[in-house]
Enzyme design. Structure first.
Site, PDB file in Angstrom:
ATOM      1  N   SER A  11     -11.897  56.737  28.414  1.00  0.00           N
ATOM      2  CA  SER A  11     -10.632  56.193  27.846  1.00  0.00           C
ATOM      3  C   SER A  11     -11.077  54.604  27.606  1.00  0.00           C
ATOM      4  O   SER A  11     -10.823  53.994  28.458  1.00  0.00           O
ATOM      5  CB  SER A  11      -9.401  56.658  28.764  1.00  0.00           C
ATOM      6  OG  SER A  11      -8.428  55.671  28.275  1.00  0.00           O
ATOM      7  N   HIS A  36     -11.458  58.980  24.341  1.00  0.00           N
ATOM      8  CA  HIS A  36      -9.892  59.262  24.673  1.00  0.00           C
ATOM      9  C   HIS A  36      -9.207  57.728  24.003  1.00  0.00           C
ATOM     10  O   HIS A  36      -9.448  56.832  24.691  1.00  0.00           O
ATOM     11  CB  HIS A  36      -9.814  59.635  25.942  1.00  0.00           C
ATOM     12  CG  HIS A  36      -8.277  59.636  26.398  1.00  0.00           C
ATOM     13  ND1 HIS A  36      -7.721  61.058  26.136  1.00  0.00           N
ATOM     14  CD2 HIS A  36      -7.295  59.210  26.994  1.00  0.00           C
ATOM     15  CE1 HIS A  36      -6.415  60.973  26.514  1.00  0.00           C
ATOM     16  NE2 HIS A  36      -6.119  59.904  26.970  1.00  0.00           N
ATOM     17  N   ASP A  38      -5.420  55.826  24.146  1.00  0.00           N
ATOM     18  CA  ASP A  38      -4.212  55.917  24.729  1.00  0.00           C
ATOM     19  C   ASP A  38      -3.360  55.231  23.766  1.00  0.00           C
ATOM     20  O   ASP A  38      -3.416  53.894  23.896  1.00  0.00           O
ATOM     21  CB  ASP A  38      -4.286  55.478  26.200  1.00  0.00           C
ATOM     22  CG  ASP A  38      -4.868  56.484  27.101  1.00  0.00           C
ATOM     23  OD1 ASP A  38      -4.365  57.654  27.178  1.00  0.00           O
ATOM     24  OD2 ASP A  38      -5.619  56.149  27.929  1.00  0.00           O
ATOM     25  N   MET A  40       0.431  53.810  23.189  1.00  0.00           N
ATOM     26  CA  MET A  40       1.771  53.508  24.081  1.00  0.00           C
ATOM     27  C   MET A  40       2.448  52.590  23.136  1.00  0.00           C
ATOM     28  O   MET A  40       2.095  51.619  22.553  1.00  0.00           O
ATOM     29  CB  MET A  40       1.293  52.550  25.379  1.00  0.00           C
ATOM     30  CG  MET A  40       0.309  53.726  26.205  1.00  0.00           C
ATOM     31  SD  MET A  40      -0.042  52.916  27.841  1.00  0.00           S
ATOM     32  CE  MET A  40      -1.422  53.805  28.385  1.00  0.00           C
ATOM     33  N   HIS A  69      -3.939  60.426  22.396  1.00  0.00           N
ATOM     34  CA  HIS A  69      -3.147  60.886  23.537  1.00  0.00           C
ATOM     35  C   HIS A  69      -1.652  59.785  23.092  1.00  0.00           C
ATOM     36  O   HIS A  69      -1.863  58.507  23.310  1.00  0.00           O
ATOM     37  CB  HIS A  69      -3.436  60.557  24.979  1.00  0.00           C
ATOM     38  CG  HIS A  69      -2.511  60.590  25.944  1.00  0.00           C
ATOM     39  ND1 HIS A  69      -2.823  60.278  27.363  1.00  0.00           N
ATOM     40  CD2 HIS A  69      -1.520  61.431  25.910  1.00  0.00           C
ATOM     41  CE1 HIS A  69      -1.700  60.718  27.997  1.00  0.00           C
ATOM     42  NE2 HIS A  69      -1.075  61.086  27.350  1.00  0.00           N
ATOM     43  N   MET A  71       1.541  58.240  23.808  1.00  0.00           N
ATOM     44  CA  MET A  71       2.675  58.226  24.620  1.00  0.00           C
ATOM     45  C   MET A  71       3.792  57.499  24.033  1.00  0.00           C
ATOM     46  O   MET A  71       3.892  56.135  24.435  1.00  0.00           O
ATOM     47  CB  MET A  71       1.982  57.450  26.177  1.00  0.00           C
ATOM     48  CG  MET A  71       1.089  58.548  26.977  1.00  0.00           C
ATOM     49  SD  MET A  71       0.012  57.451  28.048  1.00  0.00           S
ATOM     50  CE  MET A  71      -1.346  57.362  26.718  1.00  0.00           C
ATOM     51  N   MET A 140      -1.301  64.883  33.433  1.00  0.00           N
ATOM     52  CA  MET A 140      -1.475  63.525  33.824  1.00  0.00           C
ATOM     53  C   MET A 140      -1.475  63.636  35.470  1.00  0.00           C
ATOM     54  O   MET A 140      -0.566  64.095  36.296  1.00  0.00           O
ATOM     55  CB  MET A 140      -0.173  62.806  33.359  1.00  0.00           C
ATOM     56  CG  MET A 140       0.213  62.565  32.031  1.00  0.00           C
ATOM     57  SD  MET A 140      -1.213  61.421  31.210  1.00  0.00           S
ATOM     58  CE  MET A 140      -1.305  60.102  32.308  1.00  0.00           C
ATOM     59  N   ASP A 178      -6.133  63.494  33.592  1.00  0.00           N
ATOM     60  CA  ASP A 178      -6.068  62.031  33.019  1.00  0.00           C
ATOM     61  C   ASP A 178      -5.396  61.254  34.031  1.00  0.00           C
ATOM     62  O   ASP A 178      -4.072  61.211  34.258  1.00  0.00           O
ATOM     63  CB  ASP A 178      -5.171  62.053  31.676  1.00  0.00           C
ATOM     64  CG  ASP A 178      -5.256  60.926  30.676  1.00  0.00           C
ATOM     65  OD1 ASP A 178      -6.080  59.801  31.312  1.00  0.00           O
ATOM     66  OD2 ASP A 178      -4.447  60.824  29.993  1.00  0.00           O
TER      67      ASP A 178
HETATM   68  C1  DX5 Z   1      -2.861  56.407  31.317  1.00  0.00           C
HETATM   69  C2  DX5 Z   1      -3.606  57.034  30.248  1.00  0.00           C
HETATM   70  C3  DX5 Z   1      -5.070  57.236  30.887  1.00  0.00           C
HETATM   71  C4  DX5 Z   1      -6.001  56.129  31.508  1.00  0.00           C
HETATM   72  C5  DX5 Z   1      -6.845  56.557  32.509  1.00  0.00           C
HETATM   73  O1  DX5 Z   1      -1.472  56.221  30.918  1.00  0.00           O
HETATM   74  O2  DX5 Z   1      -3.374  58.076  29.651  1.00  0.00           O
HETATM   75  O3  DX5 Z   1      -5.931  57.733  29.851  1.00  0.00           O
HETATM   76  O4  DX5 Z   1      -6.487  55.287  30.600  1.00  0.00           O
HETATM   77  O5  DX5 Z   1      -7.389  55.389  33.086  1.00  0.00           O
HETATM   78  P1  DX5 Z   1      -8.026  55.296  34.405  1.00  0.00           P
HETATM   79  O6  DX5 Z   1      -9.280  56.282  34.721  1.00  0.00           O
HETATM   80  O7  DX5 Z   1      -8.332  53.886  34.876  1.00  0.00           O
HETATM   81  O8  DX5 Z   1      -7.045  55.812  35.576  1.00  0.00           O
HETATM   82 ZN    ZN Z   2      -4.544  59.115  28.208  1.00  0.00          ZN
END
Ligand code: DX5
Ligand code: ZN
Length: 230
Positions: A11, A36, A38, A40, A69, A71, A140, A178
């Site tokens: 990620s 991956h 993320d 947000m 992903h 969010m 998650m 995740d």
């Molecule tokens: C959290 C994300 C994850 C995050 C995981 O909201 O969806 O993908 O990047 O990060 P680590 O591996 O640091 O927990």
């Molecule tokens: Zn994620």
């Protein structure tokens, strides 16, 4: 490496954004299966990250699939942009979709693999009427919003339940885990039935570098144990 080992999806949330292209290339060369990304929005989760422009930039250097992903609230407004920016799969949160059936259909129509993510409080059973449309389920194992959080071990029962539900339907879906993945938790997730491990901190912030982070995860998996017999 054995055929069905758990896939590793670094990620980029934990990457150095000043050197993003170089870091994605390093992850790819070290054997990452997916990247991956993320997204947000500061509304669905209490953090803001990146948008389609960053996905497009990563797509220019990555030959492996980009796993996006979302969010964000109202994800349907942005599906086309993310599809056009190079996403191979787009995962939306069930908690952010009043019309999940329609949204998954739209993702598919835009040529991407549809995925559904479940926050820690959402049970596996919430997917009973929709699992046949999902190619990916993201479980998650932290509350979404930040990297570097601790793995919620209580989520392994949910992974098992989803693997059973998919098996009952005769479907071989990808189950992603995740949040909080490291050399210990990846084993727990794999044993419960996860097929993709998403890992940010332990890859991009590994003391010995990105390749060492990926190798550490690889070595911890069941496939490596099997290979060790030779
Ligand atoms: C959290 C994300 C994850 C995050 C995981 O909201 O969806 O993908 O990047 O990060 P680590 O591996 O640091 O927990
Ligand atoms: Zn994620």
């Amino acid at each position: 490496m054995a055929m069905n080992s758990i896939k590793i999806a670094p990620s980029i949330l934990a990457a150095d954004f000043g050197r993003l292209a170089e870091q994605v290339q390093l992850a790819q060369e070290a054997g990452a299966d997916l990247i991956h990304i993320d997204i947000m929005d500061g509304q669905f989760v209490p953090n803001i990250t990146m948008g389609p422009l960053v996905v497009e930039a990563v797509a220019k250097v990555a030959a492996i699939p980009l796993d996006v992903h979302l969010m964000i609230v109202e994800p349907d407004r942005f599906l086309k942009s993310f599809a056009n920016s190079g996403a191979a799969s787009i995962t939306v949160h069930i908690e952010a979709c009043a019309h999940l059936h329609r949204v998954l259909g739209q993702i598919d129509a835009f040529g991407c693999r549809p995925g559904v993510a479940l926050n820690p409080h959402t049970p596996a059973s919430a997917l009973s009427e929709i699992l046949d449309m999902a190619h990916i389920v993201n479980v998650m194992t932290v509350n979404p919003g930040y990297g570097g959080q601790r793995f919620l071990a209580g989520m392994t029962g949910k992974i098992r339940a989803l693997r059973r539900m998919a098996g009952d339907m005769g479907r071989d879906i990808e189950i992603e885990v995740d949040g909080g993945i490291n050399a210990d938790t990846i084993k727990t997730a794999e044993a419960a039935g996860a097929s993709i491990a998403i890992a940010g901190t332990c890859v991009f912030q590994h003391k010995m570098g990105i390749a060492a982070g990926i190798q550490e995860l690889r070595r911890a998996t069941a496939a490596k144990d099997a290979d060790g017999d030779f």
